[in-house]
Design an enzyme around this catalytic site. Structure first.
Site, PDB file in Angstrom:
ATOM      1  N   ASP A 285       0.283  -5.581  12.513  1.00 11.49           N
ATOM      2  CA  ASP A 285      -0.463  -4.805  11.511  1.00 11.49           C
ATOM      3  C   ASP A 285      -0.005  -3.346  11.527  1.00 11.49           C
ATOM      4  OD1 ASP A 285      -2.191  -4.829   9.361  1.00 11.49           O
ATOM      5  OD2 ASP A 285      -3.959  -4.320  10.550  1.00 11.49           O
TER       6      ASP A 285
ATOM      7  N   ASN B 249       0.805  -1.234   0.000  1.00 11.78           N
ATOM      8  CA  ASN B 249       0.000   0.000   0.000  1.00 11.78           C
ATOM      9  C   ASN B 249       0.832   1.274   0.000  1.00 11.78           C
ATOM     10  OD1 ASN B 249       0.822  -0.791   2.614  1.00 11.78           O
ATOM     11  ND2 ASN B 249      -0.719   0.486   3.577  1.00 11.78           N
TER      12      ASN B 249
END
Length: 417
Positions: free
Chosen positions: A307, A97
């Site tokens: 994460d 991303n």
């Protein structure tokens, strides 16, 4: 390459003959050459002696975001890998991303080139679809050849079931792994937190657990139809656990992870409308948090991820509904996990993902490559801004109690303590 002698270390590695023993470890040219109760030192060696020192196989985080290329203001690859090393991780899987999205072999080669000569090894995840838009498959085979270990669109669920089906079929030709974030966008709607009593009380739009569960059920049906390997990241609901447990019992090749913040925090912390706690999937209720811990203990959940997602202040310090989802998590990972799980389980779940992603898992033994995390499990404290090493400071763990302390790593022939 300076030889290293690690003194009086308790080894935590169930696969090692030295598990739970206090030993000295000699490392030369990146290889463990001797493990014994006492090894004599000399001036040639860099000696590592720390209070209550423990050593395990190197930890691997299956989901980190850094920003580079494109969002270097959030985090660079070089600094991100240094943060990972100081947080005890010898390897991380980098999400695609960035800007541009990592969706072709030249992008894979770029991030691998940026990660050279670091103590922590970077393994790139390639985008599953072009520009992570969910329309057309990206150059999966070329990215695999360039070094991608898996394919997924970070926090973007594939809404088109046929794209998901074709991806699962296609990657079987080269033993590829598909990562599928699960969320039905039409059910999520404009929701920003877990749908329930807390969201109603706070006046925030809720996301029903069904949005995750329906997609998990669909993707498991597709996996049963196509075969192949599927990894479902950051599950967060009780029904999700049940669905994955059932799929595993059927013999499907499915694995899953959970984010540390979903294990440690619950939705009650949202009462102050602090956007640091805005994450995807959202923090759930206390009963679900406890069920996620149970699913760790019974091995329904295969691995734990930080994460880690650095975000700049312009995108995070906003009204709750305007802020982006995500928290940094590398620095707080070990200390937060030890407050809720036994040490051996923490180590197991921080190393298990290597097997899922096809990365060599080195047992602590003589004549093996040294990839080691160094830590103590006993020290207690509070996570503060001083503990943040990332360029971005968006941590959901500020003010949280921690247990244990990371000393550093030995990996790629480099000692960082």
């Amino acid at each position: 390459m300076t030889p290293v002698l690690i003194k009086k270390a308790t080894i935590i590695d169930k696969k090692s003959a030295f598990h739970n023993q206090i030993v000295d470890i000699k490392i030369e040219n990146g290889i463990i050459t001797e493990i014994a109760k006492e090894i004599a030192s000399n001036d040639d060696f860099e000696v590592v002696e720390k209070e209550n020192l423990h050593v395990s196989q190197g930890w691997f985080d299956s989901s980190v975001s850094f920003g580079e290329p494109g969002y270097e203001d959030r985090e660079t690859i070089e600094n991100g890998l240094k943060v990972a090393a100081k947080s005890g991780f010898t390897a991380v899987a980098l999400q695609p991303n960035s800007f541009p999205i990592i969706d072709n072999q030249s992008h894979i080669k770029f991030v691998l080139d940026k990660a050279k000569n670091q103590a922590t090894t970077l393994f790139p995840i390639g985008a599953l679809t072009k520009n992570s838009e969910g329309q057309d498959l990206a150059e999966l085979f070329d990215m695999k050849n360039a070094g991608a270990i898996a394919f997924g669109d970070y926090k973007r669920a594939i809404q088109d079931a046929n794209i998901q089906k074709i991806a699962l079929q296609y990657v079987q030709d080269f033993d590829g792994l598909i990562i599928t974030y699960c969320q039905d966008n039409s059910l999520k709607g404009k929701g920003i937190v877990n749908e329930g009593i807390a969201s109603t009380r706070l006046g925030l739009k809720g996301i029903p657990t069904l949005a995750e569960e329906l997609h998990i059920a669909r993707n498991l049906f597709l996996l049963e139809y196509t075969g192949g390997k599927l990894h479902i990241p950051t599950i967060s609901t009780q029904k999700s656990i049940a669905l994955i447990k059932e799929a595993k019992a059927k013999g499907l090749q499915v694995t899953c992870s959970v984010a540390i913040h979903n294990l440690v925090l619950n939705e009650e912390i949202l009462s102050g409308f602090d956007s640091r706690y805005k994450v995807a999937p959202p923090l759930r209720d206390e009963a679900t948090r406890k069920m996620l811990i149970e699913a760790i203990l019974d091995n329904t959940i295969d691995c734990i991820t930080s994460d880690h997602n650095p975000l700049d202040i312009e995108h995070k310090k906003l009204e709750f509904d305007m802020a982006k989802d995500g928290t940094i998590g590398l620095e707080s990972a070990f200390g937060a996990l030890l407050t809720i799980l036994p040490l051996e389980i923490v180590i197991e779940k921080l190393t298990n993902a290597k097997t899922i992603f096809g990365i060599a898992q080195n047992t602590i033994a003589e004549n093996t490559i040294a990839a080691l995390s160094l830590f103590t499990p006993n020290e207690e404290g509070t996570f503060t801004k001083e503990n943040i090493l990332s360029k971005s400071k968006n941590s959901a763990f500020l003010g949280q109690q921690t247990k244990g302390k990371v000393y550093g790593i030995y990996n790629n022939g480099k000692l960082l303590v």
